[in-house]
Design a protein around this motif. Structure first.
Motif, PDB file in Angstrom:
ATOM      1  N   UNK A  13       0.659  -1.223  -0.026  1.00  0.00           N
ATOM      2  CA  UNK A  13      -0.025   0.152  -0.064  1.00  0.00           C
ATOM      3  C   UNK A  13       0.753   1.379   0.072  1.00  0.00           C
ATOM      4  N   UNK A  14       0.498   2.278  -0.702  1.00  0.00           N
ATOM      5  CA  UNK A  14       1.135   3.470  -0.893  1.00  0.00           C
ATOM      6  C   UNK A  14       0.920   4.515   0.222  1.00  0.00           C
ATOM      7  N   UNK A  15      -0.374   4.213   0.953  1.00  0.00           N
ATOM      8  CA  UNK A  15      -0.456   5.158   2.037  1.00  0.00           C
ATOM      9  C   UNK A  15      -1.197   4.445   3.200  1.00  0.00           C
ATOM     10  N   UNK A  16      -1.294   4.960   4.388  1.00  0.00           N
ATOM     11  CA  UNK A  16      -1.933   4.216   5.609  1.00  0.00           C
ATOM     12  C   UNK A  16      -1.521   4.906   6.828  1.00  0.00           C
ATOM     13  N   UNK A  17      -2.241   4.851   7.831  1.00  0.00           N
ATOM     14  CA  UNK A  17      -2.008   5.373   9.233  1.00  0.00           C
ATOM     15  C   UNK A  17      -1.154   4.256   9.912  1.00  0.00           C
ATOM     16  N   UNK A  18      -0.057   4.422  10.410  1.00  0.00           N
ATOM     17  CA  UNK A  18       0.793   3.420  10.886  1.00  0.00           C
ATOM     18  C   UNK A  18       0.646   3.560  12.423  1.00  0.00           C
TER      19      UNK A  18
ATOM     20  N   UNK B  82       1.965  11.976  18.831  1.00  0.00           N
ATOM     21  CA  UNK B  82       2.968  11.235  17.943  1.00  0.00           C
ATOM     22  C   UNK B  82       2.225  10.312  17.162  1.00  0.00           C
ATOM     23  N   UNK B  83       2.766  10.642  15.658  1.00  0.00           N
ATOM     24  CA  UNK B  83       1.875   9.929  14.623  1.00  0.00           C
ATOM     25  C   UNK B  83       3.156   9.315  13.590  1.00  0.00           C
ATOM     26  N   UNK B  84       2.829   8.260  12.966  1.00  0.00           N
ATOM     27  CA  UNK B  84       3.467   7.912  11.681  1.00  0.00           C
ATOM     28  C   UNK B  84       2.530   7.329  10.738  1.00  0.00           C
ATOM     29  N   UNK B  85       2.899   7.653   9.419  1.00  0.00           N
ATOM     30  CA  UNK B  85       2.088   7.182   8.334  1.00  0.00           C
ATOM     31  C   UNK B  85       2.923   6.689   7.109  1.00  0.00           C
ATOM     32  N   UNK B  86       2.256   6.339   6.188  1.00  0.00           N
ATOM     33  CA  UNK B  86       2.756   6.142   4.901  1.00  0.00           C
ATOM     34  C   UNK B  86       2.360   6.836   3.819  1.00  0.00           C
ATOM     35  N   UNK B  87       2.782   7.800   3.035  1.00  0.00           N
ATOM     36  CA  UNK B  87       2.548   8.714   2.267  1.00  0.00           C
ATOM     37  C   UNK B  87       3.333   8.693   1.008  1.00  0.00           C
ATOM     38  N   UNK B  88       2.775   8.204  -0.204  1.00  0.00           N
ATOM     39  CA  UNK B  88       3.244   7.938  -1.472  1.00  0.00           C
ATOM     40  C   UNK B  88       4.330   7.007  -1.433  1.00  0.00           C
TER      41      UNK B  88
END
Length: 274
Positions: free
Chosen positions: A70-75, A86-92
């Motif tokens: 997947x190219x995007x999604x909240x981790x 605190x946050x991490x995600x996948x973007x592009x």
């Protein structure tokens, strides 16, 4: 399955005016019997697991290994006091990490993408002085302004996505994974294993709540499937999974979750049962 000598799960069909049944499946979810080293598969746009609050003193170190196409999604998302988070995600396909407050946050991005269906090691490390993101052998580091403070965390540590009651707070942060048409979902789709927070292992053994996840890794085709409907995957029928609530506030379900994890009485309860 029974409660006070009442057979509450059979038959598993709604009865108008008498009984409503929501997302309850026959049998016991394999997540209750998963070992500490079992990977977690997130297979829908609303998947997530939550853990007790992460206490960070002098530094925070979060590490895990992931596999996704997947190219995007909240981790990851962890709320804090006075707007801290605190946050991490996948973007592009890139890993993005954020620490701080909504309007004054520090952020980092990996230089290489992770959506190649291979396993990748990820580590987020932060102190009052710097923010550091490691992806496999690559390290990206950023110094923080003088007099910066560590975020004061509270609430649950969400991994893979968030619950509906937390979603509005995440949307306000304008993270790309939960923006626009993804505002009602946005969860990470893929596999995650070896999750640790300050060297403390996080697994299905100590979750609070889970939704649309399974123990072990699914195939890539399962990640890309719309599981709101029954569909054949590897000649088997896959259905949307129920939400299991093992938090202390849900003492009835907590007792049964603990029994399941101890492999005693084989009972199954979903937080959506009525």
């Amino acid at each position: 399955c029974g409660f006070e000598q009442a057979n509450i799960l059979m038959p598993l069909r709604p009865s108008p005016g008498f009984k409503n049944v929501h997302e309850v499946l026959v049998g016991c979810s394999d997540e209750f019997f998963a070992g500490e080293d079992e990977p977690i598969s997130f297979f829908s746009s609303r998947s997530y697991v939550s853990f007790p609050s992460w206490n960070v003193d002098d530094e925070g170190i979060l590490e895990y290994t992931l596999q996704t196409s997947a190219a995007r999604g909240l981790l990851l998302y962890h709320p804090g006091q006075a707007g801290d988070f605190i946050a991490m995600e996948i973007e592009d396909g890139l890993i993005k990490a954020y620490v701080g407050k909504h309007k004054s946050r520090a952020q980092l991005s990996s230089r290489r993408s992770v959506n190649d269906s291979h396993w990748h090691y990820v580590e987020l490390k932060f102190t009052a002085g710097y923010l550091q993101l490691t992806l496999d052998e690559e390290i990206v580091k950023k110094s923080l302004p003088p007099h910066s403070k560590l975020p004061l965390l509270k609430g649950s540590l969400f991994v893979g996505g968030v619950d509906d009651s937390t979603r509005s707070d995440v949307i306000k942060l304008e993270l790309i994974s939960v923006s626009g048409k993804y505002a009602r979902g946005g969860s990470f789709k893929g596999c995650l294993r070896d999750l640790k927070a300050n060297s403390e292992k996080k697994s299905l053994k100590n979750v609070l709540v889970t939704k649309d996840i399974s123990a072990g890794c699914e195939t890539e085709s399962a990640f890309n499937t719309n599981l709101s409907l029954e569909v054949p995957v590897k000649n088997a029928t896959v259905k949307a999974a129920p939400t299991f609530d093992c938090s202390e506030s849900n003492s009835f379900e907590l007792q049964n979750c603990q029994q399941l994890r101890n492999k005693t009485t084989p009972r199954c309860y979903s937080s959506d049962h009525t």
